[in-house]
Scaffold this motif. Structure first.
Motif, PDB file in Angstrom:
ATOM      1  N   ALA A  10       0.864  -1.188   0.000  1.00  0.00           N
ATOM      2  CA  ALA A  10       0.000   0.000   0.000  1.00  0.00           C
ATOM      3  C   ALA A  10       0.895   1.230   0.000  1.00  0.00           C
ATOM      4  O   ALA A  10       1.967   1.217   0.609  1.00  0.00           O
ATOM      5  CB  ALA A  10      -0.905   0.010   1.236  1.00  0.00           C
ATOM      6  N   TYR A  11       0.464   2.263  -0.707  1.00  0.00           N
ATOM      7  CA  TYR A  11       1.238   3.497  -0.666  1.00  0.00           C
ATOM      8  C   TYR A  11       0.400   4.724  -0.965  1.00  0.00           C
ATOM      9  O   TYR A  11      -0.609   4.657  -1.646  1.00  0.00           O
ATOM     10  CB  TYR A  11       2.453   3.456  -1.602  1.00  0.00           C
ATOM     11  N   ASP A  12       0.854   5.833  -0.395  1.00  0.00           N
ATOM     12  CA  ASP A  12       0.382   7.166  -0.728  1.00  0.00           C
ATOM     13  C   ASP A  12       1.332   7.643  -1.828  1.00  0.00           C
ATOM     14  O   ASP A  12       2.499   7.934  -1.559  1.00  0.00           O
ATOM     15  CB  ASP A  12       0.470   8.049   0.521  1.00  0.00           C
ATOM     16  N   HIS A  57      -2.325   6.208  -5.999  1.00  0.00           N
ATOM     17  CA  HIS A  57      -2.146   5.473  -4.756  1.00  0.00           C
ATOM     18  C   HIS A  57      -2.437   3.987  -4.938  1.00  0.00           C
ATOM     19  O   HIS A  57      -2.965   3.564  -5.961  1.00  0.00           O
ATOM     20  CB  HIS A  57      -3.090   6.029  -3.688  1.00  0.00           C
ATOM     21  N   ARG A  59      -3.741   0.431  -2.431  1.00  0.00           N
ATOM     22  CA  ARG A  59      -3.983  -0.307  -1.185  1.00  0.00           C
ATOM     23  C   ARG A  59      -3.594  -1.770  -1.362  1.00  0.00           C
ATOM     24  O   ARG A  59      -3.322  -2.449  -0.383  1.00  0.00           O
ATOM     25  CB  ARG A  59      -5.458  -0.228  -0.785  1.00  0.00           C
ATOM     26  N   ARG A  77       7.516  -8.986   6.074  1.00  0.00           N
ATOM     27  CA  ARG A  77       6.557  -7.884   6.191  1.00  0.00           C
ATOM     28  C   ARG A  77       7.042  -6.822   7.187  1.00  0.00           C
ATOM     29  O   ARG A  77       7.215  -5.648   6.830  1.00  0.00           O
ATOM     30  CB  ARG A  77       5.192  -8.420   6.643  1.00  0.00           C
ATOM     31  N   ASN A  81       8.874  -3.083   6.495  1.00  0.00           N
ATOM     32  CA  ASN A  81       8.189  -1.886   6.985  1.00  0.00           C
ATOM     33  C   ASN A  81       9.094  -1.028   7.867  1.00  0.00           C
ATOM     34  O   ASN A  81       8.897   0.186   7.957  1.00  0.00           O
ATOM     35  CB  ASN A  81       6.899  -2.264   7.719  1.00  0.00           C
ATOM     36  N   ARG A  82      10.074  -1.657   8.520  1.00  0.00           N
ATOM     37  CA  ARG A  82      11.023  -0.866   9.320  1.00  0.00           C
ATOM     38  C   ARG A  82      11.884   0.019   8.430  1.00  0.00           C
ATOM     39  O   ARG A  82      12.287   1.106   8.830  1.00  0.00           O
ATOM     40  CB  ARG A  82      11.923  -1.777  10.148  1.00  0.00           C
ATOM     41  N   LEU A  84      11.049   0.956   5.166  1.00  0.00           N
ATOM     42  CA  LEU A  84      10.283   1.750   4.195  1.00  0.00           C
ATOM     43  C   LEU A  84       9.857   3.090   4.797  1.00  0.00           C
ATOM     44  O   LEU A  84       9.634   3.184   6.003  1.00  0.00           O
ATOM     45  CB  LEU A  84       9.040   0.976   3.753  1.00  0.00           C
ATOM     46  N   PRO A  85       9.718   4.139   3.965  1.00  0.00           N
ATOM     47  CA  PRO A  85       9.202   5.414   4.467  1.00  0.00           C
ATOM     48  C   PRO A  85       7.738   5.274   4.888  1.00  0.00           C
ATOM     49  O   PRO A  85       7.075   4.296   4.535  1.00  0.00           O
ATOM     50  CB  PRO A  85       9.347   6.358   3.275  1.00  0.00           C
ATOM     51  N   ALA A  86       7.245   6.265   5.623  1.00  0.00           N
ATOM     52  CA  ALA A  86       5.894   6.186   6.207  1.00  0.00           C
ATOM     53  C   ALA A  86       4.801   6.103   5.154  1.00  0.00           C
ATOM     54  O   ALA A  86       3.703   5.628   5.439  1.00  0.00           O
ATOM     55  CB  ALA A  86       5.651   7.397   7.109  1.00  0.00           C
ATOM     56  N   ASP A  87       5.083   6.560   3.920  1.00  0.00           N
ATOM     57  CA  ASP A  87       4.031   6.557   2.897  1.00  0.00           C
ATOM     58  C   ASP A  87       4.024   5.299   2.032  1.00  0.00           C
ATOM     59  O   ASP A  87       3.296   5.222   1.036  1.00  0.00           O
ATOM     60  CB  ASP A  87       4.078   7.832   2.043  1.00  0.00           C
ATOM     61  N   ILE A  88       4.821   4.289   2.413  1.00  0.00           N
ATOM     62  CA  ILE A  88       4.795   2.978   1.735  1.00  0.00           C
ATOM     63  C   ILE A  88       4.782   1.906   2.817  1.00  0.00           C
ATOM     64  O   ILE A  88       5.522   2.017   3.796  1.00  0.00           O
ATOM     65  CB  ILE A  88       6.032   2.751   0.838  1.00  0.00           C
ATOM     66  N   ALA A  89       3.946   0.874   2.654  1.00  0.00           N
ATOM     67  CA  ALA A  89       3.933  -0.212   3.638  1.00  0.00           C
ATOM     68  C   ALA A  89       3.648  -1.547   2.947  1.00  0.00           C
ATOM     69  O   ALA A  89       2.833  -1.624   2.024  1.00  0.00           O
ATOM     70  CB  ALA A  89       2.874   0.039   4.714  1.00  0.00           C
ATOM     71  N   ARG A  91       1.718  -4.720   3.245  1.00  0.00           N
ATOM     72  CA  ARG A  91       0.537  -5.140   3.992  1.00  0.00           C
ATOM     73  C   ARG A  91       0.567  -6.638   4.242  1.00  0.00           C
ATOM     74  O   ARG A  91       0.020  -7.117   5.234  1.00  0.00           O
ATOM     75  CB  ARG A  91      -0.735  -4.766   3.224  1.00  0.00           C
TER      76      ARG A  91
END
Lengths: 251, 251
Positions: A10-12, A57, A59, A77, A81-82, A84-89, A91
């Protein structure tokens, strides 16, 4: 001995040049491959179900990679996530068989386009909606959605840079859902050409505003050379919700 | 001869030090007063219904100012929006009588706090939700909301920097509404102490997670010196939805 891992991401997309690696800016793919390098020490290539444009974007973007290092799935996972920047995760991470391919095994995709019907700017929606000031006739838009549904040649709904050789696609369904001032356009299809959803939505809005008759959609599908060009909706309203894999199962 | 204008303002508070002018960064108030200067050539002071903290959002913040220049109301709204950044917008401009005061005439406020119940990071919600990984018992939280409703001394629900002399407030209602993974906590009250909503929500979540009994809320209201301290929820989940003015009418 490598193992193939499928990721749901998921990403913004606001801050990125799009999914795919590009020389002119930072892409989602770049961030993911960097995080894989930091987590596993391996320079891995990530293969996605497709691309998303700058500002679009997701999801449920899906991609896969082959790793020589074996890690527990939660470690892929949470570890990614550790880094990756806050706008990419990430899931979800799943182990898949070697014949799984994020792009070639995809049997369908769900995109959601979000419209905001509002005469005045709305800051909290500015990154995830296309604001339409004019009122929209939802009955006309529903009729237009029905025309677009089914198997058609969507050559009128692709942008100049599209490299697909096959322009016939199947749209399974297009649903309009109202939620206060928001209007969701959910598009389910077998596959999509470059800018196809944005061009469908841009043209649907033209119909909803009364600036183009519903029948225009028929002409665009049947005789695109004689039809007026599609209008492309802006990227920030678009979100890739999920990718379906009917045949390929996770291990 | 001045005229008093009431503005309803929406903003994404992510980039700001809060509503109020501060030496250590850019505030919403600063941006609004700058836009007023650019639009009208007047150095105007804006008076708000209250403050919001750094990172807190608004859909219906209310403020007023007195202008010597007379402009049509749509010119105030649309003109200010031309000079404001994309994350701040004037939603409405109204002419009010001279006895209207955004702060002293306010009879109630509605705040919404948005929780995201999700074990994994969710980029598109990161600026507007507090993500809670643990599962929440909504029955317990509903009981806790009932205890907080009514007229109480909320001294246990204010932060150290709060300068209010009166700590008795009335909470008209607290409603919990589920929408997929989101949980909205809508709080309606006569007035609020500094950090009050965030401390109420932080403590409600403690109850929902089973880390604090429901009865703890009673003790916090009745004997705060003996009760455990409230937990403060992070700012980005909070949004000032609207301010009510029962007595003061627009012209």
């Amino acid at each position: 001995m490598t193992e193939r891992i499928k990721l749901t991401v998921a990403y913004d997309g606001s801050a990125y040049v799009g999914w795919q690696l590009q020389p002119n800016g930072i892409s989602i793919q770049h961030c993911l491959e960097q995080a894989l390098l930091q987590l596993s020490g391996q320079q891995l290539r990530v293969h996605s179900s497709g691309r998303t444009d700058a500002g679009v974007h997701a999801r449920g973007m899906v991609c896969h990679f082959d790793s020589e290092r074996v890690l527990p799935l939660t470690a892929w996972r949470d570890g990614l996530n550790r880094f990756l920047p806050a706008d990419i995760a990430v899931r979800a991470a799943e182990k898949v068989t070697d014949d799984f391919h994020a792009r070639y095994c995809a049997t369908g995709k769900h995109y959601r386009y979000t419209l905001l019907r509002d005469p005045v700017r709305s800051p909290l929606e500015r990154r995830t909606c296309w604001r339409v000031k004019a009122s929209l006739d939802l009955d006309l838009m529903t009729q237009a959605c029905k025309i677009l549904t089914g198997v058609h040649d969507f050559v009128a709904f692709r942008s100049a840079g599209c490299s697909s050789t096959v322009t016939q696609k199947e749209i399974y369904a297009i649903n309009l859902t109202e939620a206060d001032a928001l209007l969701y356009v959910d598009v389910y299809g077998s596959g999509f050409l470059r800018h196809m959803v944005r061009m469908m939505v841009g043209t649907l809005v033209e119909v909803g505003r009364g600036r183009r008759p519903v029948e225009c959609l028929k002409l665009m599908l049947e005789d695109p050379a004689r039809a007026p060009a599609a209008i492309t909706a802006p990227p920030q309203g678009l979100c890739l919700m999920s990718v379906d894999y009917a045949m390929c199962q996770s291990v």
